[in-house]
Design a protein around this motif. Structure first.
Motif, mmCIF file in Angstrom:
data_model
loop_
_atom_site.group_PDB
_atom_site.id
_atom_site.type_symbol
_atom_site.label_atom_id
_atom_site.label_comp_id
_atom_site.label_asym_id
_atom_site.label_seq_id
_atom_site.Cartn_x
_atom_site.Cartn_y
_atom_site.Cartn_z
ATOM 1 N N MET A 1 0.853 -1.184 0.000
ATOM 2 C CA MET A 1 0.000 0.000 0.000
ATOM 3 C C MET A 1 0.895 1.242 0.000
ATOM 4 O O MET A 1 1.766 1.376 0.852
ATOM 5 N N PRO A 2 0.720 2.132 -0.959
ATOM 6 C CA PRO A 2 1.541 3.349 -0.987
ATOM 7 C C PRO A 2 1.247 4.220 0.229
ATOM 8 O O PRO A 2 0.133 4.193 0.763
ATOM 9 N N PRO A 3 2.213 5.013 0.697
ATOM 10 C CA PRO A 3 2.028 5.842 1.898
ATOM 11 C C PRO A 3 1.240 7.125 1.611
ATOM 12 O O PRO A 3 1.693 8.240 1.921
ATOM 13 N N VAL A 4 0.083 6.942 1.032
ATOM 14 C CA VAL A 4 -0.765 8.083 0.684
ATOM 15 C C VAL A 4 -1.919 8.158 1.687
ATOM 16 O O VAL A 4 -2.558 7.151 1.997
ATOM 17 N N ILE A 5 -2.186 9.353 2.191
ATOM 18 C CA ILE A 5 -3.234 9.533 3.199
ATOM 19 C C ILE A 5 -4.604 9.464 2.540
ATOM 20 O O ILE A 5 -4.930 10.267 1.672
ATOM 21 N N GLY B 1 -9.145 14.690 15.490
ATOM 22 C CA GLY B 1 -8.492 14.803 16.782
ATOM 23 C C GLY B 1 -7.193 14.037 16.898
ATOM 24 O O GLY B 1 -6.541 14.087 17.947
ATOM 25 N N SER B 2 -6.797 13.324 15.851
ATOM 26 C CA SER B 2 -5.562 12.537 15.891
ATOM 27 C C SER B 2 -4.342 13.415 15.642
ATOM 28 O O SER B 2 -4.455 14.601 15.310
ATOM 29 N N ALA B 3 -3.161 12.813 15.800
ATOM 30 C CA ALA B 3 -1.918 13.546 15.568
ATOM 31 C C ALA B 3 -1.853 14.081 14.143
ATOM 32 O O ALA B 3 -1.446 15.226 13.911
ATOM 33 N N ALA B 4 -2.273 13.267 13.180
ATOM 34 C CA ALA B 4 -2.233 13.692 11.779
ATOM 35 C C ALA B 4 -3.193 14.844 11.523
ATOM 36 O O ALA B 4 -2.858 15.808 10.820
ATOM 37 N N ALA B 5 -4.397 14.775 12.093
ATOM 38 C CA ALA B 5 -5.392 15.831 11.897
ATOM 39 C C ALA B 5 -4.928 17.133 12.532
ATOM 40 O O ALA B 5 -5.066 18.213 11.940
ATOM 41 N N LEU B 6 -4.367 17.045 13.748
ATOM 42 C CA LEU B 6 -3.899 18.257 14.439
ATOM 43 C C LEU B 6 -2.723 18.905 13.707
ATOM 44 O O LEU B 6 -2.526 20.114 13.810
ATOM 45 N N ALA B 7 -1.968 18.103 12.959
ATOM 46 C CA ALA B 7 -0.836 18.637 12.201
ATOM 47 C C ALA B 7 -1.262 19.201 10.856
ATOM 48 O O ALA B 7 -0.439 19.747 10.114
ATOM 49 N N GLY B 8 -2.547 19.076 10.520
ATOM 50 C CA GLY B 8 -3.048 19.634 9.269
ATOM 51 C C GLY B 8 -2.777 18.790 8.048
ATOM 52 O O GLY B 8 -2.807 19.305 6.918
ATOM 53 N N LEU B 9 -2.518 17.501 8.239
ATOM 54 C CA LEU B 9 -2.305 16.630 7.089
ATOM 55 C C LEU B 9 -3.626 16.402 6.364
ATOM 56 O O LEU B 9 -4.691 16.373 6.977
ATOM 57 N N GLN B 10 -3.548 16.241 5.064
ATOM 58 C CA GLN B 10 -4.760 16.199 4.244
ATOM 59 C C GLN B 10 -4.823 14.924 3.404
ATOM 60 O O GLN B 10 -3.805 14.288 3.136
ATOM 61 N N GLN B 11 -6.049 14.622 2.982
ATOM 62 C CA GLN B 11 -6.252 13.490 2.089
ATOM 63 C C GLN B 11 -5.468 13.727 0.797
ATOM 64 O O GLN B 11 -5.480 14.819 0.228
ATOM 65 N N GLY B 12 -4.772 12.705 0.362
ATOM 66 C CA GLY B 12 -3.976 12.810 -0.867
ATOM 67 C C GLY B 12 -2.513 13.130 -0.615
ATOM 68 O O GLY B 12 -1.686 12.976 -1.523
ATOM 69 N N ASP B 13 -2.172 13.574 0.608
ATOM 70 C CA ASP B 13 -0.761 13.805 0.931
ATOM 71 C C ASP B 13 -0.007 12.482 0.870
ATOM 72 O O ASP B 13 -0.491 11.458 1.360
ATOM 73 N N ARG B 14 1.174 12.532 0.294
ATOM 74 C CA ARG B 14 2.021 11.330 0.239
ATOM 75 C C ARG B 14 3.154 11.496 1.236
ATOM 76 O O ARG B 14 3.980 12.409 1.105
#
Length: 377
Positions: A140-144, A150-163
């Motif tokens: 599985m490619p490391p694509v969001i 409320g998770s670490a990724a959400a609080l950091a502003g990571l978005q769908q489609g980020d690799r």
């Protein structure tokens, strides 16, 4: 509902894991010794008092002990833990002395010692290759695909489609790479690099902590970024590719062991998380009750553990012997007997202390100390 395997199933499954793995480990030493013409005085299958045995035409005594948990091999001339020349060894006829372990050059002795852990890794690779052949390789490619609110990724502003390209400065190639990195770093701050619309974006995140409880009531502290991946791709693996996939998986497991050990040594992970034989027995019973696949995969993990632990540069372990052989190869002469003797005493003390610690942890995980405190209170 918590399902606990019975004591008989636990004992049987533990014996079927540890016994054969320790046996093949010692068989690795034995076969390597055979290649170099070293006589084996004894090969014990099981421990404790000999209940049966025979002597083969090479003079090796094959002994069967009453406790079928592995075994050991004793080479001719291997008379002390430090393999010091002794009066008994020096008194041997020249021809017989040439068949002893001590008489062999350092590179041959090193191969004989390393053969045990190597066989453990080979067993694991064969098992993992079988899984790759049977079930394919999940990639599985490391694509969001999404972030958990409320998770670490959400609080950091990571978005769908980020690799995701790196975590903590370490390159990420698959989604599994990302999950493995986070799993053993609960509560740690790290940097995550992602590729978004062709440009590199970096964020600092604190990896979240998730407490998981399995069907047997065991609790685990798992690190989570809160990232969902896309649809996994299962790639069929051929007979020639399977060993390569297995070697890669083995390397990933060893890498995680090294990092986890480093966390314990540095104090970032509690020594209470270390487990011993009692924990292995408990997990063995649980995995056997889950089915053959889970149980066989556990055998691969334990085999990797045995190989890894035995290669640690601790006197009394295979890795300690290899360390002394490396020094001998550089110095062109063995390390002094006194130094070896004190090193082996220290190594034995360290191993006994570790066994005491992990047994204490195991009993605590079984609830013994809480029950005793309740009785006293």
């Amino acid at each position: 509902m918590i399902e606990t395997p019975g004591i008989l199933l636990t004992i049987l499954s533990f014996m079927l894991v540890i016994g054969p793995l320790v046996f093949v480990h010692e068989m690795g030493h034995y076969l390597a010794g055979r290649i170099f013409g070293i006589k084996a005085d004894a090969f014990a299958i099981g421990f404790g008092r000999e209940i049966a045995g025979f002597t083969d035409r090479r003079g090796t005594r094959w002994k069967f002990g009453w406790l079928p948990l592995g075994g050991y091999v004793k080479f001719a001339g291997d008379m002390t833990p430090a393999s010091e020349p002794s009066a008994e060894w020096l008194a041997l006829p020249a021809e017989e002395r040439q068949r002893t372990f001590q008489s062999k050059p350092v590179w041959q002795r090193a191969i004989v010692v390393a053969a045990g852990p190597v066989v453990n890794f080979v067993v694991a690779i064969v098992i993992l290759a079988g899984f790759a052949l049977a079930y394919g390789d999940v990639r599985m490619p490391p694509v969001i695909g999404a972030t958990v609110p409320g998770s670490a990724a959400a609080l950091a502003g990571l978005q769908q489609g980020d690799r995701v390209t790196a975590l903590g400065g370490r390159s990420v190639e698959t989604f599994d790479d990302m999950a493995r990195y986070a799993r053993i770093r609960a509560g740690e701050r790290t940097r995550i690099d992602v590729l978004r619309d062709g440009r590199l974006v970096s964020r600092d995140v604190v990896i979240g902590t998730e407490l998981q409880r399995d069907r047997f009531g065991n609790e685990y502290r798992i690190g989570r970024l809160g990232i969902a991946g896309g649809k996994p791709i299962v790639v069929r693996v051929g007979l020639l590719e399977a060993p390569a996939v297995a070697v890669k998986r083995t390397g990933e497991i060893v890498s995680m062991m090294v990092e986890t050990l480093g966390q314990v040594i540095s104090g970032r992970r509690s020594v209470k998380e270390l487990g011993g034989p009692l924990s292995i027995a408990k997990v063995s019973g649980e995995q056997m009750s889950l089915g053959l696949d889970a149980y066989v995969f556990l055998i691969a993990l334990v085999s990797i553990n045995l190989g890894f632990i035995n290669l640690l540069p601790v006197p009394m372990l295979d890795g300690g012997h290899l360390l002394f052989y490396a020094i001998e190869a550089v110095r062109r002469k063995p390390v002094g007997p006194d130094v070896q003797e004190w090193a082996y005493r220290g190594g034995l003390a360290a191993i006994l202390a570790l066994m005491l610690l992990v047994t204490f942890n195991d009993l605590g995980n079984f609830g013994l100390w809480k029950n005793l405190a309740g009785l006293i209170g």
